[in-house]
Design a protein around this motif. Structure first.
Motif, PDB file in Angstrom:
ATOM      1  N   LEU A  16       0.775  -1.247   0.118  1.00 27.67           N
ATOM      2  CA  LEU A  16       0.069  -0.073  -0.016  1.00 27.67           C
ATOM      3  C   LEU A  16       0.949   1.312  -0.087  1.00 27.67           C
ATOM      4  CD1 LEU A  16      -2.841  -0.893   2.603  1.00 27.67           C
ATOM      5  CD2 LEU A  16      -3.146  -0.680  -0.005  1.00 27.67           C
ATOM      6  N   VAL A  17       1.962   1.274   0.872  1.00 28.83           N
ATOM      7  CA  VAL A  17       2.773   2.378   0.859  1.00 28.83           C
ATOM      8  C   VAL A  17       3.251   2.722  -0.615  1.00 28.83           C
ATOM      9  CG1 VAL A  17       4.998   3.228   1.835  1.00 28.83           C
ATOM     10  CG2 VAL A  17       3.457   2.175   3.394  1.00 28.83           C
ATOM     11  N   THR A  18       3.909   1.850  -1.279  1.00 28.90           N
ATOM     12  CA  THR A  18       4.369   1.987  -2.466  1.00 28.90           C
ATOM     13  C   THR A  18       3.271   2.578  -3.622  1.00 28.90           C
ATOM     14  OG1 THR A  18       6.154   0.363  -2.028  1.00 28.90           O
ATOM     15  CG2 THR A  18       5.778   0.918  -4.476  1.00 28.90           C
ATOM     16  N   ARG A  19       2.298   1.863  -3.495  1.00 31.78           N
ATOM     17  CA  ARG A  19       1.219   2.351  -4.328  1.00 31.78           C
ATOM     18  C   ARG A  19       0.490   3.651  -4.377  1.00 31.78           C
ATOM     19  NH1 ARG A  19      -0.979  -2.198  -7.349  1.00 31.78           N
ATOM     20  NH2 ARG A  19       0.211  -4.050  -6.954  1.00 31.78           N
ATOM     21  N   LEU A  20       0.520   3.939  -3.062  1.00 31.45           N
ATOM     22  CA  LEU A  20      -0.301   5.281  -2.536  1.00 31.45           C
ATOM     23  C   LEU A  20       0.708   6.313  -2.908  1.00 31.45           C
ATOM     24  CD1 LEU A  20      -2.073   4.340   0.722  1.00 31.45           C
ATOM     25  CD2 LEU A  20      -3.194   4.944  -1.570  1.00 31.45           C
ATOM     26  N   VAL A  21       1.937   6.173  -2.569  1.00 30.58           N
ATOM     27  CA  VAL A  21       2.977   7.176  -2.606  1.00 30.58           C
ATOM     28  C   VAL A  21       3.250   7.484  -4.071  1.00 30.58           C
ATOM     29  CG1 VAL A  21       5.492   7.810  -2.572  1.00 30.58           C
ATOM     30  CG2 VAL A  21       4.269   6.877  -0.535  1.00 30.58           C
ATOM     31  N   ALA A  22       3.088   6.249  -4.915  1.00 37.03           N
ATOM     32  CA  ALA A  22       3.253   6.583  -6.611  1.00 37.03           C
ATOM     33  C   ALA A  22       1.950   7.361  -7.095  1.00 37.03           C
ATOM     34  CB  ALA A  22       3.273   5.212  -7.104  1.00 37.03           C
ATOM     35  N   ARG A  23       0.889   7.428  -6.497  1.00 32.95           N
ATOM     36  CA  ARG A  23      -0.210   7.999  -6.837  1.00 32.95           C
ATOM     37  C   ARG A  23      -0.309   9.490  -6.230  1.00 32.95           C
ATOM     38  NH1 ARG A  23      -3.960   4.910  -9.536  1.00 32.95           N
ATOM     39  NH2 ARG A  23      -5.603   5.965  -8.730  1.00 32.95           N
ATOM     40  N   GLY A  24       0.854   9.807  -5.490  1.00 31.89           N
ATOM     41  CA  GLY A  24       0.619  11.196  -5.206  1.00 31.89           C
ATOM     42  C   GLY A  24       0.151  11.387  -3.830  1.00 31.89           C
ATOM     43  N   HIS A  25      -0.149  10.511  -3.363  1.00 31.29           N
ATOM     44  CA  HIS A  25      -0.614  10.825  -1.592  1.00 31.29           C
ATOM     45  C   HIS A  25       0.479  10.706  -0.689  1.00 31.29           C
ATOM     46  CE1 HIS A  25      -4.717   9.649  -2.907  1.00 31.29           C
ATOM     47  NE2 HIS A  25      -4.157   8.736  -3.509  1.00 31.29           N
ATOM     48  N   VAL A 224      -6.417   0.505  -2.434  1.00 29.44           N
ATOM     49  CA  VAL A 224      -5.987   1.586  -2.779  1.00 29.44           C
ATOM     50  C   VAL A 224      -7.418   2.291  -3.664  1.00 29.44           C
ATOM     51  CG1 VAL A 224      -4.958   2.926  -4.797  1.00 29.44           C
ATOM     52  CG2 VAL A 224      -3.703   1.447  -3.257  1.00 29.44           C
ATOM     53  N   ALA A 225      -8.184   1.469  -4.348  1.00 32.47           N
ATOM     54  CA  ALA A 225      -9.397   1.596  -4.898  1.00 32.47           C
ATOM     55  C   ALA A 225     -10.484   2.032  -3.749  1.00 32.47           C
ATOM     56  CB  ALA A 225      -9.703   0.718  -5.988  1.00 32.47           C
ATOM     57  N   ALA A 226     -10.384   1.452  -2.887  1.00 29.75           N
ATOM     58  CA  ALA A 226     -11.445   1.786  -1.646  1.00 29.75           C
ATOM     59  C   ALA A 226     -11.066   2.848  -0.903  1.00 29.75           C
ATOM     60  CB  ALA A 226     -11.518   0.307  -0.814  1.00 29.75           C
ATOM     61  N   ILE A 227      -9.679   3.201  -0.848  1.00 32.74           N
ATOM     62  CA  ILE A 227      -9.277   4.300  -0.053  1.00 32.74           C
ATOM     63  C   ILE A 227      -9.861   5.630  -0.961  1.00 32.74           C
ATOM     64  CG2 ILE A 227      -7.345   5.710   0.400  1.00 32.74           C
ATOM     65  CD1 ILE A 227      -5.922   3.258   1.235  1.00 32.74           C
ATOM     66  N   GLU A 228      -9.462   5.572  -2.390  1.00 27.88           N
ATOM     67  CA  GLU A 228      -9.753   6.668  -3.206  1.00 27.88           C
ATOM     68  C   GLU A 228     -11.255   6.870  -3.522  1.00 27.88           C
ATOM     69  OE1 GLU A 228      -5.386   6.772  -5.401  1.00 27.88           O
ATOM     70  OE2 GLU A 228      -7.113   5.987  -6.571  1.00 27.88           O
ATOM     71  N   ARG A 229     -12.045   5.953  -3.673  1.00 25.90           N
ATOM     72  CA  ARG A 229     -13.434   5.952  -4.263  1.00 25.90           C
ATOM     73  C   ARG A 229     -14.672   5.200  -3.509  1.00 25.90           C
ATOM     74  NH1 ARG A 229      -9.994   4.437  -8.222  1.00 25.90           N
ATOM     75  NH2 ARG A 229     -10.142   2.494  -9.025  1.00 25.90           N
ATOM     76  N   GLY A 230     -14.125   4.179  -2.589  1.00 23.31           N
ATOM     77  CA  GLY A 230     -14.896   3.493  -1.723  1.00 23.31           C
ATOM     78  C   GLY A 230     -16.145   4.458  -0.992  1.00 23.31           C
ATOM     79  N   ARG A 231     -17.328   3.664  -0.815  1.00 19.90           N
ATOM     80  CA  ARG A 231     -18.494   4.108  -0.168  1.00 19.90           C
ATOM     81  C   ARG A 231     -18.599   3.244   1.042  1.00 19.90           C
ATOM     82  NH1 ARG A 231     -23.426   4.556  -4.128  1.00 19.90           N
ATOM     83  NH2 ARG A 231     -22.817   2.238  -4.783  1.00 19.90           N
ATOM     84  N   PRO A 232     -19.106   3.693   2.102  1.00 18.15           N
ATOM     85  CA  PRO A 232     -19.122   3.026   3.306  1.00 18.15           C
ATOM     86  C   PRO A 232     -19.880   1.775   3.259  1.00 18.15           C
ATOM     87  CG  PRO A 232     -20.061   5.418   3.599  1.00 18.15           C
ATOM     88  CD  PRO A 232     -19.697   5.227   2.273  1.00 18.15           C
ATOM     89  N   GLY A 233     -19.397   0.814   3.936  1.00 19.97           N
ATOM     90  CA  GLY A 233     -19.864  -0.542   3.734  1.00 19.97           C
ATOM     91  C   GLY A 233     -18.824  -1.662   3.673  1.00 19.97           C
ATOM     92  N   ILE A 234     -19.075  -2.910   3.417  1.00 23.83           N
ATOM     93  CA  ILE A 234     -18.243  -3.964   3.148  1.00 23.83           C
ATOM     94  C   ILE A 234     -18.021  -4.184   1.519  1.00 23.83           C
ATOM     95  CG2 ILE A 234     -17.964  -6.445   3.651  1.00 23.83           C
ATOM     96  CD1 ILE A 234     -19.763  -6.101   6.173  1.00 23.83           C
ATOM     97  N   TYR A 235     -16.870  -4.554   1.391  1.00 20.75           N
ATOM     98  CA  TYR A 235     -16.459  -4.882  -0.030  1.00 20.75           C
ATOM     99  C   TYR A 235     -15.554  -6.359   0.256  1.00 20.75           C
ATOM    100  CZ  TYR A 235     -17.319  -0.410  -1.652  1.00 20.75           C
ATOM    101  OH  TYR A 235     -17.968   0.913  -2.014  1.00 20.75           O
ATOM    102  N   HIS A 236     -15.833  -7.339  -0.619  1.00 21.55           N
ATOM    103  CA  HIS A 236     -15.111  -8.358  -0.608  1.00 21.55           C
ATOM    104  C   HIS A 236     -13.915  -8.355  -1.482  1.00 21.55           C
ATOM    105  CE1 HIS A 236     -18.710 -11.346   0.883  1.00 21.55           C
ATOM    106  NE2 HIS A 236     -18.085 -10.673   2.053  1.00 21.55           N
TER     107      HIS A 236
END
Length: 314
Positions: A16-25, A224-236
Motif C-alpha cells: 500500500l505504501v508504494t502504491r499510494l506514494v506513486a499515486r501522489g498521496h 487503494v481503490a477503496a481508499i480513493e473511491r469506496g463508499r461506506p460498507g463492506i467489500y469482498h
C-alpha cells in the motif's frame, strides 16, 4: 490525501505504501518495529514507531499526522511457525483487532478523519447458504469454541468500523493472501510453503471447505481503490475462482514441486489441530467480488489462483 497506515510494514501494508506514494498521496506509516523504519522511509512513507495497544501513543501519533484517511492493517500473523507460536500470534492479532481497532477509531474521531478503512477476512463467513457469499453475508455467529475469540475479534472490527457515523467506514473482507511477503510465496522461509513441501498441510476430511484466495498485489490494488473511491460498507476482495481445499491444495503442491498433500480424517485433525482448523478445511465458504468490481472499478491481475500460483508466488 494524507493517509495514515497502521501496519505499514506488513505484507499488504508495504504494498500500500508504494502504491499510494506513486499515486501522489502523503503516507504516514505506523510500525511497532524500529528496525523497519528505514525500509518505510525508502518506500516514501513518513515512518512512526507506535505500540498499537497504547491508546495515548496512538492518539498522539494520529493527531500529529493529521490524516484524512486511516487504514487499519494491523495483525501479528507473521514469523516462524510452531503450534505454540501460532497460538501466540493469534492471541496478539485478536488484541490488535479489538483493542487496536478501538484505539485507532478513538484517535480518528478525535481529529475528524474523512474515512476509516479496515482489514477483515473471509474465512469465517457464516456456514449456511451456498458455497459462495456476497457482502450481505455475516461472520459466523456460532464458531467452534477454539475459534470463538478470533471470530469475535473479526466481528469487533466489522461492527466498530461499519457502525461509525462521523466518517466513511469501509471494511475489506480479504480472501487468503498469497504472493511476496506472505506465508505462501517462493521465499524459503514462507511458513505455509514450507509446510506444503514437508507435507504438513493436509487435506482434512473431504476437503470440501471453499476458500477464496487473492494475490497480495491484487489485495493492495483493491485497497487503494477503496481508499480513493469506496463508499461506506463492506467489500469482498478475492479472485474469481473460489474452490474447495481438495482442488486448490493439490494444484499448489504440484506447482511447488512437492508431493501430493496427505489426507487426514477429520477426527484426527480435530485432536491435533482443533475443531476450528477442521471447520475451515471442511466448511468454509468462498466470497463473490462483484460489488468491488462495480463500485471500485477494480479488476484483479490474477483472476484465478491457477495463474497466480504459477506466475505470482515470487
Amino acid at each position: 490525501m494524507r493517509i495514515f497506515i497502521a501496519g505499514a510494514s506488513g505484507a499488504i501494508g508495504g504494498q500500500l505504501v508504494t502504491r499510494l506514494v506513486a499515486r501522489g498521496h502523503t503516507v504516514i506509516g505506523m510500525t511497532r518495529s524500529a528496525a523497519k523504519v528505514s525500509a518505510l522511509r525508502e518506500s516514501g512513507a513518513d515512518p512512526v514507531v507506535v505500540d498499537a495497544l497504547d491508546p495515548d501513543a496512538v492518539a498522539d501519533a494520529v493527531a500529529k499526522a493529521e490524516p484524512e484517511v486511516i487504514v487499519h492493517q494491523l495483525s501479528a500473523l507473521s514469523g516462524p511457525s510452531s503450534m505454540r507460536r501460532v497460538k501466540q500470534m493469534a492471541a496478539a492479532t485478536n488484541r490488535l483487532r479489538t483493542e487496536g481497532t478501538d484505539h485507532l477509531l478513538a484517535a480518528a474521531r478525535a481529529i475528524g478523519v474523512h474515512a476509516f478503512v479496515a482489514q477483515s477476512n473471509a474465512l469465517w463467513m457464516e456456514r449456511t447458504g451456498g458455497p459462495v457469499a456476497d457482502e450481505s453475508g455475516r461472520i459466523e455467529p456460532h464458531p467452534p469454541a477454539d475459534a470463538e475469540a478470533a471470530v469475535a475479534a473479526l466481528r469487533h472490527v466489522e461492527d466498530g468500523v461499519i457502525g461509525i457515523t462521523w466518517a466513511d467506514g469501509i471494511v475489506l473482507r480479504y480472501g487468503s493472501f498469497y504472493g511476496p511477503g506472505t506465508s505462501l510465496s517462493s521465499a524459503p522461509d514462507a511458513v505455509m510453503t514450507r509446510q506444503i513441501r514437508e507435507r504438513k498441510f493436509p487435506i482434512v476430511g473431504d476437503g470440501g471447505g471453499v476458500w477464496s484466495l487473492v494475490h497480495i498485489a491484487d489485495a493492495a490494488s483493491a485497497t487503494v481503490a477503496a481508499i480513493e473511491r469506496g463508499r461506506p460498507g463492506i467489500y469482498h476482495v478475492a479472485d474469481d475462482d473460489p474452490a474447495p481445499v481438495r482442488v486448490w491444495l493439490p494444484y499448489l503442491a504440484r506447482t511447488l514441486g512437492a508431493k501430493p498433500p496427505r489426507r487426514v480424517p477429520a477426527w484426527l485433525a480435530r485432536l491435533l489441530a482443533g475443531q476450528g482448523a477442521v471447520d475451515m478445511m471442511t466448511r468454509a465458504r468462498g466470497i463473490s467480488t462483484g460489488k468491488a468490481k462495480r463500485e471500485l472499478a477494480w479488476t484483479p491481475r490474477y483472476p484465478s489462483w491457477r495463474a497466480g500460483f504459477t506466475q505470482g508466488l515470487s
